[in-house]
Design an enzyme around this catalytic site. Structure first.
Site, mmCIF file in Angstrom:
data_model
loop_
_atom_site.group_PDB
_atom_site.id
_atom_site.type_symbol
_atom_site.label_atom_id
_atom_site.label_comp_id
_atom_site.label_asym_id
_atom_site.label_seq_id
_atom_site.Cartn_x
_atom_site.Cartn_y
_atom_site.Cartn_z
ATOM 1 N N ARG A 81 0.809 -1.215 0.000
ATOM 2 C CA ARG A 81 0.000 0.000 0.000
ATOM 3 C C ARG A 81 0.845 1.268 0.000
ATOM 4 N NH1 ARG A 81 -5.409 -0.550 0.956
ATOM 5 N NH2 ARG A 81 -6.120 -2.641 1.537
ATOM 6 N N CYS A 155 -6.428 8.928 -22.554
ATOM 7 C CA CYS A 155 -6.748 8.284 -23.828
ATOM 8 C C CYS A 155 -7.380 9.285 -24.790
ATOM 9 C CB CYS A 155 -7.661 7.088 -23.604
ATOM 10 S SG CYS A 155 -9.217 7.485 -22.759
ATOM 11 N N THR A 156 -8.271 10.139 -24.285
ATOM 12 C CA THR A 156 -8.944 11.092 -25.166
ATOM 13 C C THR A 156 -8.001 12.204 -25.617
ATOM 14 O OG1 THR A 156 -9.839 12.155 -23.174
ATOM 15 C CG2 THR A 156 -11.288 10.641 -24.352
#
Length: 339
Positions: A81, A155-156
């Site tokens: 973590r 991604c866009t």
């Protein structure tokens, strides 16, 4: 030289990065030495092998204690973590691909560096104090050896920035709007359930759902001259993969639709080969599933109004295309750092 990579976060992008690495035949250039993921190793192996969007992975996958095997390649599995406790120094990690979607600040990047990694690449837009943000195919040549903490944008952003650059270089963009028509994502609900965003309390499979987007900010990060001249909205649609972007721009030079298509088609065959593709077949979103390009221009949907308003439709596999760009940017970072 083979770049030693660790992946932090083995969700949609993390798993697709591993699949893309093996499917693209770049194992001589990149080796995955470790994956840090809080989920159990058996689940990690299962979801790497079987994927609803991308089908069965062709490589043998098995899990043995604290190792994940892809073919004969052993990858150490961690469940840590605390970023500071990750054994990157012990493992000789060159680049950490942080695919958690949670971390993205300079502080988080410095934690990976303190743990022994030489470089960090975030799989989503990071804070403004990162060393740089890369859209591969557009500005990776600006990477420098001193760039240690880098974002691979979104991604866009990877989909639309190359197209905006091409149109601006050719015709001079004055202003624009973008509508992202994005497949459903993990932050939506299977059935109606509580969420801080009331629209996302609704079942993802039953509605087209407007959501907030920072894409306009991502565009102006690359093109500061468009500050206050680009706006973006986004909707999520009931599909599990592939995204379309509706781009409208006003330009200084008069132009015709066939000229726009010719420009984008030539770019796909030339300077942007492998990054931008061009299609004129009557295709639908599922036809672009598992497509490695950042952007696929749909030439059948190009329109020009009044000689100065251009509308285009651009597709992308928001998982697979982006995972391939993560690999490209990793190699670009390593090339300038370790040559």
């Amino acid at each position: 030289m083979t770049v030693r990579v660790a992946i932090n976060g083995f969700g949609r992008i993390g798993r697709n990065v591993v699949r893309a690495l093996y499917e693209s035949g770049r194992r001589a250039e990149i080796t995955v030495v470790a994956i840090n993921e809080l989920a159990d190793a058996a689940g990690m192996a299962h979801l790497l092998k079987y994927d609803t969007s991308h089908g069965r992975f062709a490589w043998e996958v098995r899990q043995e204690r604290d190792q994940l095997f892809v073919g004969d390649d052993a990858i150490r599995v961690l469940h840590e973590r605390s970023l500071q406790s990750l054994p990157w120094r012990e493992l000789g990690v060159d680049v950490v691909l942080d695919c958690t979607g949670v971390y993205g600040s300079r502080e988080h990047g410095e934690a990976h560096i303190a743990a022994g990694a030489k470089k960090v690449l975030f799989s989503h837009p990071g804070s403004n104090d990162l060393d740089t943000t890369v859209v591969y195919g557009v500005n990776q040549d600006q990477l420098r050896a001193e760039h240690r903490i880098v974002s691979n944008a979104s991604c866009t952003t990877n989909c639309i920035i190359p197209v905006i650059k091409l149109l601006d270089d050719a015709y001079g963009i004055e202003s624009g709007t973008v509508t992202t028509i994005h497949s459903a994502m993990h932050d939506q609900q299977v059935i109606d359930a509580y969420h801080p965003d009331l629209r996302r309390t609704r079942a993802a499979s039953q509605s087209i759902i407007p959501v907030d987007t920072k894409l306009a900010a991502g565009i102006t990060r690359f093109f500061p001259q468009f500050n206050d001249r680009f706006e973006a909205i986004a909707v999520r649609v009931p599909t599990i993969n592939v995204t379309a972007i509706d781009l409208s721009v006003t330009v200084k030079k008069p132009v015709k639709a066939n000229e726009v298509n010719l420009l984008l088609q030539k770019a796909a065959q030339g300077a942007f080969h492998g990054i931008v593709d061009y299609a004129e077949l009557p295709l639908v979103s599922v036809d672009f599933n598992h497509d490695p390009h950042s952007a696929i221009v749909d030439g059948t949907q190009t329109r020009v109004s009044g000689a100065h308003l251009i509308k285009t439709l651009v597709w992308c596999d928001n998982e697979w295309g982006f995972a391939n760009r993560m690999l490209d940017t990793t190699l670009a970072m390593a090339t300038v750092a370790f040559r």
